[in-house]
Write a protein that holds these residues in place. Structure first.
Motif, PDB file in Angstrom:
ATOM      1  N   MET A  40      -1.126  -0.632   2.564  1.00 18.82           N
ATOM      2  CA  MET A  40      -0.774   0.655   3.215  1.00 18.82           C
ATOM      3  C   MET A  40      -0.332   0.413   4.652  1.00 18.82           C
ATOM      4  SD  MET A  40      -3.817   3.159   1.948  1.00 18.82           S
ATOM      5  CE  MET A  40      -3.295   4.613   2.853  1.00 18.82           C
ATOM      6  N   LYS A  41      -0.973  -0.542   5.311  1.00 17.61           N
ATOM      7  CA  LYS A  41      -0.629  -0.827   6.716  1.00 17.61           C
ATOM      8  C   LYS A  41       0.838  -1.267   6.829  1.00 17.61           C
ATOM      9  CE  LYS A  41      -5.206  -1.744   8.589  1.00 17.61           C
ATOM     10  NZ  LYS A  41      -6.192  -2.336   7.605  1.00 17.61           N
ATOM     11  N   ARG A  42       1.368  -1.833   5.725  1.00 19.38           N
ATOM     12  CA  ARG A  42       2.785  -2.232   5.729  1.00 19.38           C
ATOM     13  C   ARG A  42       3.659  -1.134   5.117  1.00 19.38           C
ATOM     14  NH1 ARG A  42       0.357  -6.843   3.237  1.00 19.38           N
ATOM     15  NH2 ARG A  42       1.277  -6.287   1.247  1.00 19.38           N
ATOM     16  N   GLY A  43       3.056   0.022   4.846  1.00 22.12           N
ATOM     17  CA  GLY A  43       3.833   1.131   4.275  1.00 22.12           C
ATOM     18  C   GLY A  43       4.121   0.939   2.794  1.00 22.12           C
ATOM     19  N   GLU A  44       3.391   0.027   2.151  1.00 21.16           N
ATOM     20  CA  GLU A  44       3.611  -0.238   0.723  1.00 21.16           C
ATOM     21  C   GLU A  44       2.496   0.400  -0.094  1.00 21.16           C
ATOM     22  OE1 GLU A  44       5.423  -4.651   1.771  1.00 21.16           O
ATOM     23  OE2 GLU A  44       3.738  -4.447   0.376  1.00 21.16           O
ATOM     24  N   TYR A  45       2.885   1.289  -1.022  1.00 22.76           N
ATOM     25  CA  TYR A  45       1.884   1.991  -1.838  1.00 22.76           C
ATOM     26  C   TYR A  45       1.987   1.562  -3.294  1.00 22.76           C
ATOM     27  CZ  TYR A  45       0.436   5.178   1.863  1.00 22.76           C
ATOM     28  OH  TYR A  45      -0.101   5.706   3.009  1.00 22.76           O
ATOM     29  N   PHE A  46       0.998   0.781  -3.747  1.00 28.12           N
ATOM     30  CA  PHE A  46       0.853   0.483  -5.176  1.00 28.12           C
ATOM     31  C   PHE A  46      -0.584   0.810  -5.534  1.00 28.12           C
ATOM     32  CE2 PHE A  46       1.938  -1.080  -9.196  1.00 28.12           C
ATOM     33  CZ  PHE A  46       0.779  -1.630  -9.717  1.00 28.12           C
ATOM     34  N   PRO A  47      -0.817   1.780  -6.437  1.00 23.80           N
ATOM     35  CA  PRO A  47      -2.176   2.285  -6.697  1.00 23.80           C
ATOM     36  C   PRO A  47      -3.117   1.271  -7.347  1.00 23.80           C
ATOM     37  CG  PRO A  47      -0.644   3.139  -8.333  1.00 23.80           C
ATOM     38  CD  PRO A  47       0.181   2.374  -7.345  1.00 23.80           C
ATOM     39  N   PRO A  48      -4.283   1.005  -6.756  1.00 20.77           N
ATOM     40  CA  PRO A  48      -5.242   0.094  -7.400  1.00 20.77           C
ATOM     41  C   PRO A  48      -5.839   0.681  -8.683  1.00 20.77           C
ATOM     42  CG  PRO A  48      -6.164   1.029  -5.378  1.00 20.77           C
ATOM     43  CD  PRO A  48      -4.734   1.457  -5.441  1.00 20.77           C
ATOM     44  N   PHE A  49      -5.809   2.016  -8.807  1.00 22.53           N
ATOM     45  CA  PHE A  49      -6.316   2.661 -10.018  1.00 22.53           C
ATOM     46  C   PHE A  49      -5.172   3.379 -10.719  1.00 22.53           C
ATOM     47  CE2 PHE A  49     -10.003   1.089  -8.483  1.00 22.53           C
ATOM     48  CZ  PHE A  49     -10.862   1.880  -7.756  1.00 22.53           C
ATOM     49  N   LEU A  50      -4.743   2.827 -11.845  1.00 26.18           N
ATOM     50  CA  LEU A  50      -3.676   3.475 -12.627  1.00 26.18           C
ATOM     51  C   LEU A  50      -4.301   4.235 -13.790  1.00 26.18           C
ATOM     52  CD1 LEU A  50      -0.822   0.818 -12.842  1.00 26.18           C
ATOM     53  CD2 LEU A  50      -0.589   3.180 -12.053  1.00 26.18           C
ATOM     54  N   MET A  91      -0.904  -7.516  -8.641  1.00 24.36           N
ATOM     55  CA  MET A  91      -1.174  -6.838  -7.362  1.00 24.36           C
ATOM     56  C   MET A  91      -2.674  -6.747  -7.094  1.00 24.36           C
ATOM     57  SD  MET A  91       1.829  -6.237  -6.272  1.00 24.36           S
ATOM     58  CE  MET A  91       1.824  -4.937  -5.040  1.00 24.36           C
ATOM     59  N   GLY A  92      -3.461  -7.368  -8.000  1.00 19.70           N
ATOM     60  CA  GLY A  92      -4.913  -7.381  -7.798  1.00 19.70           C
ATOM     61  C   GLY A  92      -5.662  -6.348  -8.622  1.00 19.70           C
ATOM     62  N   ASN A  93      -4.923  -5.502  -9.377  1.00 21.28           N
ATOM     63  CA  ASN A  93      -5.593  -4.451 -10.155  1.00 21.28           C
ATOM     64  C   ASN A  93      -6.455  -5.031 -11.279  1.00 21.28           C
ATOM     65  OD1 ASN A  93      -3.777  -3.026  -8.571  1.00 21.28           O
ATOM     66  ND2 ASN A  93      -3.511  -1.422 -10.112  1.00 21.28           N
TER      67      ASN A  93
END
Ligand code: SF4
Length: 430
Positions: A40-50, A91-93
């Motif tokens: 998020m700090k880099r403005g990148e949003y990929f949800p950890p919970f899908l 992405m770590g999910n």
């Protein structure tokens, strides 16, 4: 309460399943939230919970259901599920919510669980297809927690779900899960007809007695072709549910999930913090289950799932628009602004019925979880701690908070901001 909860976890569970929960949820899913915060700090949003609707089909006909349950069945096939899970894992999910329709109507569901042993799946089910064989298989796999939805006791359940005998079949499914020592939860969409039956200490005690480990009280949303807005909760009732959950968390050996408040009791929307988004049964990337509009799909060629989420201007603008408007639910409070966003982005209606826009246009505003005069902080230090690090608003409402926000009146929409362009290898490597 904490000792009782620990005793239940250590004495009443299957140790292999407990270890699997710890191995995946604690050692992988928690770090995935911390990776989200860094992105998020880099403005990148990929949800950890899908949350993934693996099929639209269901045997029930619930009031306010937004799924095309009467349409021809579609499923997200095993190969497509494995690909999206693999790309999310990069992405770590590690955690995935499996929703529907009724997910157990997906013929390859157990294969999806089996072929992804390092992931943990929360199975949102009405319990009607949980037989001994299914429960035995879920126990063998060890990476699934069933969350059985109970929408009222006998009479109210049948009314709410549009079929006779629903309560007894759901309770049977629940008992079967518990008999096979599955870590099991019970969920309720709280509305006018079930609040007095289920938002009670007596019901919570019954869940503990049965061996249920957690519960989730969502707040009813009047969606779909038959929305029933008369079932919506009043602001006072929403505060009552929040207060009840906070009280019971500090008192009962049962875990209470909620997705709409931080540790200080301030409202939030998980689609705005970006902690979760939804994939529809036709593969569409949606802000959340009830917002059935999208620009991207898992079936779009040429980009990976992370690229599709991170580069989505529709999802970015959704978050921007809401975080400037309310801490609450934009669907309930300002369906008009959501409509404007959908039209501005020419986002497609992701339903089979193709009436989602007309439904949105017909919606009247309703109060949501945002009630700044009635913020109830967590009483339990354990929930305050967890929410502080893993389920806060991640600072996304700072601008709104500065203007000492009140539930919204007419607020103009800001123009679209700049896009981020990075290949998935770069995204995953960071
Ligand atoms: S928009 Fe509303 S329903 Fe959707 S995630 Fe946010 S609060 Fe929940």
């Amino acid at each position: 309460m904490y000792w009782q909860m620990a005793k239940r976890a250590l004495c009443d569970t299957d140790k292999r399943l407990l270890w699997n929960f710890f191995r995946i949820m604690v050692l992988r899913a928690i770090p995935s939230v911390l990776r989200h915060k860094r992105r998020m700090k880099r403005g990148e949003y990929f949800p950890p919970f899908l949350f993934i609707a693996v099929t639209n089909s269901c045997n029930l006909r619930c009031q306010g259901c937004w799924m095309d349950v009467t349409a021809k069945q579609t499923v997200i096939p095993l190969e497509a599920m494995n690909r999206l899970i693999r790309e999310a894992q990069a992405m770590g999910n590690a955690f995935f919510g499996i929703v529907g329709g009724e997910p157990l109507l997906h013929p390859q569901l157990l294969d999806i669980f089996e072929q992804n042993p390092n992931c943990y799946f929360q199975l949102f089910t009405n319990g009607h297809y949980i037989t001994d064989d299914v429960a035995r298989e879920l126990h063998r796999l060890g990476n699934v927690t069933p969350l059985v939805s109970i929408e009222g006791k006998e009479l109210v359940s049948d009314q709410r779900r549009g079929r006779p005998g629903v309560f007894s079949r759901s309770m049977q499914g629940l008992q079967t899960c518990l008999r096979h020592k599955l870590p099991t939860g019970v969920a309720t969409s709280v509305c006018q007809s079930n609040i007095d039956e289920l938002v009670t200490e007596e019901w919570v005690d019954r869940l503990v007695e049965m061996g249920v480990f957690y519960t989730w009280f969502y707040v009813y949303r009047p969606m779909g072709p038959k929305p029933r807005p008369d079932l919506c909760l009043t602001p006072e009732q929403q505060v009552r549910v929040r207060r009840f959950v906070v009280e019971m968390r500090a008192k009962k050996p049962l875990i209470f999930i909620d997705a709409y408040h931080d540790g200080l009791g301030r409202a939030l929307c998980p689609a705005v913090t970006g902690i979760s988004h939804h994939i529809g049964p036709w593969g569409d990337l949606e802000p959340c289950p009830v917002i059935q509009f999208a620009r991207e799909s898992i079936y779009d060629e040429g980009r990976t799932l992370p690229e599709k989420f991170i580069q989505s201007e529709f999802l970015r603008d959704f978050r921007e628009m809401v975080r400037r408007t309310t801490r609450g639910c934009i669907v309930l409070e300002r369906p008009d602004l959501l409509r404007d966003l959908v039209l501005r982005h020419e986002a497609r209606d992701t339903t089979a019925r193709q009436t989602a826009l007309a439904e949105l246009e017909a919606m009247q505003p309703h109060p949501s979880q945002f009630n700044p005069l009635e913020e109830i902080p967590e009483k339990s230090w354990a929930y305050r701690f967890m929410k502080r690090f893993l389920f806060s608003d991640f600072g996304v409402y700072s601008e709104l908070d500065r203007t000492a926000a009140k539930p919204p009146t007419q607020i103009p929409v800001e123009p679209v901001s700049q896009t981020v362009d990075a290949s998935s290898a770069e995204l995953a490597a960071r």
